[in-house]
Design a protein around this motif. Structure first.
Motif, PDB file in Angstrom:
ATOM      1  N   SER A 124       4.688  -0.724 -10.418  1.00  0.00           N
ATOM      2  CA  SER A 124       6.017  -0.512  -9.846  1.00  0.00           C
ATOM      3  C   SER A 124       6.063  -0.810  -8.357  1.00  0.00           C
ATOM      4  O   SER A 124       6.979  -1.489  -7.873  1.00  0.00           O
ATOM      5  N   GLY A 125       5.090  -0.296  -7.606  1.00  0.00           N
ATOM      6  CA  GLY A 125       5.085  -0.511  -6.159  1.00  0.00           C
ATOM      7  C   GLY A 125       5.026  -1.978  -5.788  1.00  0.00           C
ATOM      8  O   GLY A 125       5.669  -2.421  -4.828  1.00  0.00           O
ATOM      9  N   LEU A 126       4.264  -2.775  -6.552  1.00  0.00           N
ATOM     10  CA  LEU A 126       4.182  -4.208  -6.280  1.00  0.00           C
ATOM     11  C   LEU A 126       5.499  -4.906  -6.584  1.00  0.00           C
ATOM     12  O   LEU A 126       5.940  -5.778  -5.828  1.00  0.00           O
ATOM     13  N   CYS A 127       6.137  -4.542  -7.699  1.00  0.00           N
ATOM     14  CA  CYS A 127       7.432  -5.136  -8.041  1.00  0.00           C
ATOM     15  C   CYS A 127       8.459  -4.836  -6.963  1.00  0.00           C
ATOM     16  O   CYS A 127       9.241  -5.715  -6.548  1.00  0.00           O
ATOM     17  N   MET A 128       8.470  -3.586  -6.486  1.00  0.00           N
ATOM     18  CA  MET A 128       9.427  -3.195  -5.454  1.00  0.00           C
ATOM     19  C   MET A 128       9.117  -3.870  -4.120  1.00  0.00           C
ATOM     20  O   MET A 128      10.028  -4.303  -3.401  1.00  0.00           O
ATOM     21  N   LYS A 168       0.835  -1.208   0.000  1.00  0.00           N
ATOM     22  CA  LYS A 168       0.000   0.000   0.000  1.00  0.00           C
ATOM     23  C   LYS A 168       0.870   1.259   0.000  1.00  0.00           C
ATOM     24  O   LYS A 168       0.607   2.208  -0.742  1.00  0.00           O
ATOM     25  N   ARG A 169       1.914   1.263   0.850  1.00  0.00           N
ATOM     26  CA  ARG A 169       2.784   2.450   0.899  1.00  0.00           C
ATOM     27  C   ARG A 169       3.557   2.628  -0.409  1.00  0.00           C
ATOM     28  O   ARG A 169       3.665   3.747  -0.925  1.00  0.00           O
ATOM     29  N   SER A 170       4.082   1.524  -0.943  1.00  0.00           N
ATOM     30  CA  SER A 170       4.835   1.618  -2.189  1.00  0.00           C
ATOM     31  C   SER A 170       3.954   2.111  -3.333  1.00  0.00           C
ATOM     32  O   SER A 170       4.392   2.897  -4.169  1.00  0.00           O
ATOM     33  N   CYS A 171       2.708   1.641  -3.366  1.00  0.00           N
ATOM     34  CA  CYS A 171       1.817   2.022  -4.460  1.00  0.00           C
ATOM     35  C   CYS A 171       1.262   3.430  -4.290  1.00  0.00           C
ATOM     36  O   CYS A 171       1.072   4.146  -5.277  1.00  0.00           O
ATOM     37  N   ILE A 172       0.992   3.834  -3.039  1.00  0.00           N
ATOM     38  CA  ILE A 172       0.594   5.228  -2.813  1.00  0.00           C
ATOM     39  C   ILE A 172       1.712   6.156  -3.270  1.00  0.00           C
ATOM     40  O   ILE A 172       1.482   7.181  -3.926  1.00  0.00           O
ATOM     41  N   PHE A 173       2.929   5.787  -2.932  1.00  0.00           N
ATOM     42  CA  PHE A 173       4.098   6.532  -3.387  1.00  0.00           C
ATOM     43  C   PHE A 173       4.131   6.597  -4.918  1.00  0.00           C
ATOM     44  O   PHE A 173       4.309   7.662  -5.519  1.00  0.00           O
ATOM     45  N   HIS A 174       3.889   5.449  -5.569  1.00  0.00           N
ATOM     46  CA  HIS A 174       3.999   5.408  -7.028  1.00  0.00           C
ATOM     47  C   HIS A 174       2.893   6.194  -7.724  1.00  0.00           C
ATOM     48  O   HIS A 174       3.110   6.720  -8.825  1.00  0.00           O
ATOM     49  N   THR A 175       1.704   6.288  -7.123  1.00  0.00           N
ATOM     50  CA  THR A 175       0.624   7.039  -7.772  1.00  0.00           C
ATOM     51  C   THR A 175       0.978   8.502  -7.958  1.00  0.00           C
ATOM     52  O   THR A 175       0.411   9.173  -8.821  1.00  0.00           O
ATOM     53  N   SER A 176       1.922   8.988  -7.166  1.00  0.00           N
ATOM     54  CA  SER A 176       2.325  10.389  -7.294  1.00  0.00           C
ATOM     55  C   SER A 176       2.921  10.678  -8.663  1.00  0.00           C
ATOM     56  O   SER A 176       2.865  11.814  -9.136  1.00  0.00           O
ATOM     57  N   SER A 177       3.499   9.650  -9.311  1.00  0.00           N
ATOM     58  CA  SER A 177       4.034   9.861 -10.652  1.00  0.00           C
ATOM     59  C   SER A 177       2.916  10.187 -11.629  1.00  0.00           C
ATOM     60  O   SER A 177       3.052  11.067 -12.483  1.00  0.00           O
ATOM     61  N   ALA A 178       1.802   9.450 -11.493  1.00  0.00           N
ATOM     62  CA  ALA A 178       0.661   9.714 -12.370  1.00  0.00           C
ATOM     63  C   ALA A 178       0.074  11.094 -12.097  1.00  0.00           C
ATOM     64  O   ALA A 178      -0.275  11.838 -13.023  1.00  0.00           O
ATOM     65  N   LEU A 179      -0.010  11.448 -10.803  1.00  0.00           N
ATOM     66  CA  LEU A 179      -0.543  12.768 -10.457  1.00  0.00           C
ATOM     67  C   LEU A 179       0.367  13.880 -10.980  1.00  0.00           C
ATOM     68  O   LEU A 179      -0.097  14.914 -11.446  1.00  0.00           O
ATOM     69  N   GLY A 180       1.687  13.648 -10.918  1.00  0.00           N
ATOM     70  CA  GLY A 180       2.620  14.637 -11.445  1.00  0.00           C
ATOM     71  C   GLY A 180       2.473  14.808 -12.938  1.00  0.00           C
ATOM     72  O   GLY A 180       2.496  15.930 -13.466  1.00  0.00           O
ATOM     73  N   THR A 181       2.314  13.688 -13.667  1.00  0.00           N
ATOM     74  CA  THR A 181       2.125  13.758 -15.110  1.00  0.00           C
ATOM     75  C   THR A 181       0.816  14.449 -15.447  1.00  0.00           C
ATOM     76  O   THR A 181       0.754  15.271 -16.378  1.00  0.00           O
ATOM     77  N   MET A 182      -0.254  14.110 -14.709  1.00  0.00           N
ATOM     78  CA  MET A 182      -1.540  14.765 -14.927  1.00  0.00           C
ATOM     79  C   MET A 182      -1.436  16.262 -14.695  1.00  0.00           C
ATOM     80  O   MET A 182      -1.875  17.074 -15.508  1.00  0.00           O
ATOM     81  N   PHE A 183      -0.827  16.625 -13.554  1.00  0.00           N
ATOM     82  CA  PHE A 183      -0.753  18.034 -13.191  1.00  0.00           C
ATOM     83  C   PHE A 183       0.085  18.817 -14.192  1.00  0.00           C
ATOM     84  O   PHE A 183      -0.183  19.986 -14.457  1.00  0.00           O
ATOM     85  N   SER A 184       1.103  18.157 -14.768  1.00  0.00           N
ATOM     86  CA  SER A 184       1.916  18.837 -15.770  1.00  0.00           C
ATOM     87  C   SER A 184       1.065  19.227 -16.964  1.00  0.00           C
ATOM     88  O   SER A 184       1.226  20.318 -17.539  1.00  0.00           O
ATOM     89  N   GLY A 185       0.139  18.323 -17.358  1.00  0.00           N
ATOM     90  CA  GLY A 185      -0.766  18.657 -18.457  1.00  0.00           C
ATOM     91  C   GLY A 185      -1.694  19.796 -18.107  1.00  0.00           C
ATOM     92  O   GLY A 185      -1.894  20.732 -18.900  1.00  0.00           O
ATOM     93  N   TYR A 186      -2.276  19.747 -16.886  1.00  0.00           N
ATOM     94  CA  TYR A 186      -3.162  20.837 -16.469  1.00  0.00           C
ATOM     95  C   TYR A 186      -2.392  22.149 -16.348  1.00  0.00           C
ATOM     96  O   TYR A 186      -2.884  23.222 -16.724  1.00  0.00           O
ATOM     97  N   LEU A 187      -1.175  22.050 -15.803  1.00  0.00           N
ATOM     98  CA  LEU A 187      -0.369  23.249 -15.607  1.00  0.00           C
ATOM     99  C   LEU A 187      -0.003  23.885 -16.942  1.00  0.00           C
ATOM    100  O   LEU A 187      -0.039  25.106 -17.095  1.00  0.00           O
ATOM    101  N   MET A 188       0.338  23.049 -17.928  1.00  0.00           N
ATOM    102  CA  MET A 188       0.669  23.587 -19.244  1.00  0.00           C
ATOM    103  C   MET A 188      -0.536  24.277 -19.858  1.00  0.00           C
ATOM    104  O   MET A 188      -0.413  25.350 -20.464  1.00  0.00           O
ATOM    105  N   ALA A 189      -1.715  23.669 -19.684  1.00  0.00           N
ATOM    106  CA  ALA A 189      -2.936  24.292 -20.195  1.00  0.00           C
ATOM    107  C   ALA A 189      -3.189  25.641 -19.530  1.00  0.00           C
ATOM    108  O   ALA A 189      -3.672  26.586 -20.163  1.00  0.00           O
TER     109      ALA A 189
END
Length: 508
Positions: free
Chosen positions: A397-401, A181-202
């Motif tokens: 990624s979190g599961l593999c780690m 759970k901790r590893s995957c919560i950590f990993h979801t931040s990558s998706a949020l960062g990518t999403m936010f980059s798109g919103y921020l660029m817009a």
């Protein structure tokens, strides 16, 4: 004494040397509440300890990974938002920019993770964050592709410390029923960062011309402004690892408790690197197959290639605006967030710590989506669905780690080296593979890329089953060795369990 929560039985011959009276109390029976969050059926003392730990580690890890992906993904958003035309980037320059970052990322990972077993993570990781933040802001002043290549290399070099380093830190504090759970919560931040980059660029596109800067230049500056406070906060928040922590928010008895928890988990403390240790690590299947697993996961998706954005940009009817091209693909990252968290909760709670079923599921979803896109002449609605559903393959990624932490838990240095190797070897392939299969001139029909990823989905599934088989055999062997060493079977009281080291572990 049985710890019902994890079906673990402690070898009583080691009890006095590793346990404190508070620690050897029987834990409460696992209840339905633990399926929501794993601390709900723990003792009040352990719940308070884990709350402090989560507040510090998960906050810093998630924010740090968020800014890492914000600063990593911005090049693609900038490229489709004016940088391509302003700098006359009409060849494969975007591929080279991605490769320059990847080369820097590859060079730094294993050395960085080995350093983390010798120096304090609370100094090394935040320092690297500050460096990549400053370099990201410098990208706004680049006038040529060559300048971007150089800066992107050093951004990647600095960022190489973060993900494998934080996975090593997380694996040093949490037990098996807490880890995914901790590893995957950590990993979801990558998706949020990518999403936010798109919103921020817009959003920052509307700053076009302000201060004499284009909208894509403002993106790099604002990314840096967001990232710097997070990087500085790491010097004060990150707790290092249990045996050397000086975290101001943990009491002395909580620090001692954290060490005992890891001993009960069979996760060893730091030891010197020796020739014998290196020989043991490189003779084992752990480093090779776990690295292969991560290679097929990490390269088994479109990755940094903006395949959805390029599809939208290439569309003539309807013609999409710059804001739509940046915003619509973020739906893929939303699917990634939801699926990643679902994998974590199912693996930790429903599957009792088994990591391979969600990994196999992610591989199957990749095959379905990328085979469809390789065909290309499919209904438009299904094509959009594939671009979104492919996000289910991004969150493994979190599961593999977590699996690597458990398999290598008996050797701290092996765990650090394997985690670093997994990430590094994945990016070694990523350094050159996109130049062959994700060529910008092929956009939006990246048929070579779609076919390759479909094959990687098959290889991911095969590797996961192979690791499961070998890990099962290793647990059986350790159980037999421990039985013979003790001269008696400690495990007869627990039906169906396998013994590993001083702990009897339920077979996955």
């Amino acid at each position: 004494m049985a710890l019902d929560e994890k079906n673990v039985v402690l070898d009583t011959s080691r009890l006095e040397e590793i346990a404190t009276p508070a620690l050897i109390q029987a834990k409460p029976k696992k209840t339905w509440a633990s399926y929501i969050w794993d601390t709900f059926d723990k003792s009040p003392e352990e719940r308070r300890f884990l709350f402090k730990l989560d507040a510090a580690i998960l906050t810093f890890a998630s924010l740090g990974y968020f800014i890492k992906y914000l600063d990593q993904a911005n090049i693609s958003n900038a490229f489709v938002s004016g940088m391509k035309e302003d700098l006359s980037l009409f060849g494969n320059q975007l591929n080279y920019m991605t490769t320059a970052w990847t080369v820097g990322y590859v060079v730094g990972q294993i050395p960085s993770n080995m350093l983390l077993t010798r120096i304090r993570p609370s100094i090394w990781i935040p320092a690297c964050e500050v460096i990549w933040t400053v370099l990201t802001m410098c990208l706004s002043k680049c006038n040529t592709a060559t300048q971007i290549y150089v800066l992107r290399f050093f951004v990647g070099l600095a960022e190489s410390a973060f993900y494998p380093g934080m996975q090593y830190v997380i694996g040093s504090w949490y037990r098996k029923d807490e880890l995914a759970k901790r590893s995957c919560i950590f990993h979801t931040s990558s998706a949020l960062g990518t999403m936010f980059s798109g919103y921020l660029m817009a959003a920052v596109y509307h700053l076009e011309g302000k201060g004499g800067l284009r909208g894509w230049q403002w993106l790099f500056i604002i990314d840096g402004v967001i990232s710097l406070p997070v990087a500085i906060g790491g010097f004060f928040i990150l707790p290092d690892v249990p045996e050397i922590t000086k975290a101001w928010y943990l009491k002395p008895e909580e620090i001692e408790y954290s060490k005992q928890r890891m001993l009960l988990e069979g996760r060893e403390q730091r030891r010197p690197y020796t020739k014998a240790k290196f020989a043991k690590i490189f003779k084992s299947w752990h480093i090779y197959l776990l690295s292969l697993l991560y290679i097929f996961f990490n390269n088994g998706a479109a990755g940094a290639t903006p395949v959805f954005a390029q599809y939208l940009k290439d569309s003539k009817k309807p013609k999409y605006t710059v804001s739509q091209i940046n915003v619509y693909p973020t739906g893929t990252n939303a699917v990634q967030v939801v699926s990643t968290l679902a994998y974590a909760w199912i693996s930790d709670s429903v599957l009792n710590g088994a990591r391979w079923p969600p990994i196999v599921f992610g591989g199957i979803m990749n095959i379905m989506c990328y085979v469809s896109l390789a065909i290309w002449s499919i209904p438009v609605g299904w094509k959009w669905a594939c671009y979104y559903i492919m996000g289910t393959g991004f969150g493994l990624s979190g599961l593999c780690m977590a699996w690597a932490h458990e398999i290598c838990g008996e050797d701290n240095e092996e765990r650090a080296l394997v985690v670093g190797s997994m990430n590094e070897m994945a990016y070694v392939l990523q350094a050159w593979l996109p130049l062959l299969i994700w060529q910008q001139v092929d956009a939006p029909n990246y048929q070579k890329g779609f076919i390759t990823i479909s094959a990687f989905g098959v290889l991911l599934i095969v590797t996961a089953f192979t690791i499961r088989y070998l890990w099962h055999k290793e647990l059986l062997r350790k159980g037999r060795d421990s039985h013979f060493d003790a001269g008696e079977s400690v495990g007869e009281s627990v039906s169906g369990n396998k013994q590993a080291g001083g702990v009897l572990v339920k077979d996955e």
